[in-house]
Design a protein around this motif. Structure first.
Motif, PDB file in Angstrom:
ATOM      1  N   LEU A 104       3.817 -15.862  20.876  1.00  0.00           N
ATOM      2  CA  LEU A 104       4.111 -14.902  19.822  1.00  0.00           C
ATOM      3  C   LEU A 104       4.414 -15.596  18.491  1.00  0.00           C
ATOM      4  O   LEU A 104       3.833 -15.230  17.462  1.00  0.00           O
ATOM      5  CB  LEU A 104       5.258 -13.977  20.247  1.00  0.00           C
TER       6      LEU A 104
ATOM      7  N   TYR B 224       2.089 -15.283  15.252  1.00  0.00           N
ATOM      8  CA  TYR B 224       2.718 -14.785  14.025  1.00  0.00           C
ATOM      9  C   TYR B 224       2.372 -15.695  12.849  1.00  0.00           C
ATOM     10  O   TYR B 224       1.932 -15.228  11.791  1.00  0.00           O
ATOM     11  CB  TYR B 224       4.239 -14.687  14.215  1.00  0.00           C
TER      12      TYR B 224
ATOM     13  N   MET C   2      -0.412  -9.094  17.528  1.00  0.00           N
ATOM     14  CA  MET C   2       0.752  -9.654  18.224  1.00  0.00           C
ATOM     15  C   MET C   2       0.748  -9.241  19.700  1.00  0.00           C
ATOM     16  O   MET C   2       1.044 -10.046  20.583  1.00  0.00           O
ATOM     17  CB  MET C   2       2.063  -9.207  17.562  1.00  0.00           C
TER      18      MET C   2
ATOM     19  N   GLY D 178      -5.918 -11.700  18.629  1.00  0.00           N
ATOM     20  CA  GLY D 178      -4.644 -12.162  19.188  1.00  0.00           C
ATOM     21  C   GLY D 178      -4.828 -12.815  20.542  1.00  0.00           C
ATOM     22  O   GLY D 178      -4.227 -13.845  20.840  1.00  0.00           O
TER      23      GLY D 178
END
Length: 166
Positions: free
Chosen positions: A6, A10, A29, A90
């Protein structure tokens, strides 16, 4: 990676696509964590018989498929297509991060070959301890701290005009 998916995603999306809409950013995310949903199967169904990187959720082609499908779908529905593309992107970031110390089959279904960038030797009684005491975990901690700093800095910046106007 234990804690870096994560925070790493980010940092990637904040840097590469700073003007990404909040909904697409959230999809990215979620996508960055989604491949590890296979841990439920790993523990509760498969009884840890296969490494979870051997499951479909850890095949880059799946996430590339989401990304391409989303980009194509944007032609008809920009919002839905962008969300799906963000989710796929992601997942691909997750695959890249897993490739540092984990084995990911990038050429699957044509090849099952998978080689980590760095091999973590079994130096402790449990594999988790070996990972936590390997230098790459310090990199994960650094990524996490940097992501926390960027998050904090962005939050502070968005609140400053509010304080100036009051």
């Amino acid at each position: 990676m234990f804690i870096g998916h994560l925070p790493g995603a980010y940092l990637f999306f904040r840097t590469a696509t700073p003007k990404l809409s909040p909904v697409v950013f959230a999809a990215a995310m979620i996508g960055a964590m989604a491949p590890d949903i296979d841990m439920l199967w790993f523990y509760f169904v498969d009884n840890r018989s296969h490494h979870h990187h051997e499951y479909l959720t850890h095949r880059p082609i799946l996430w590339l498929g989401f990304l391409i499908f989303g980009l194509i779908l944007r032609k008809w529905s920009d919002r839905v297509g962008s969300i799906i593309a963000g989710f796929g992107a992601g997942g691909l970031v997750h695959m890249v991060l897993d490739s540092i110390v984990g084995s990911v089959s990038w050429a699957w279904p044509f090849s099952d070959a998978a080689y980590p960038l760095v091999t973590v030797q079994a130096t402790h009684s449990h594999w988790i301890l070996s990972f936590l005491n390997h230098w790459t975990f310090m990199v994960e901690i650094g990524i996490t701290l940097l992501a926390a700093f960027v998050f904090w800095h962005r939050q502070r910046k968005t609140r400053e005009p509010e304080a100036l106007g009051s």
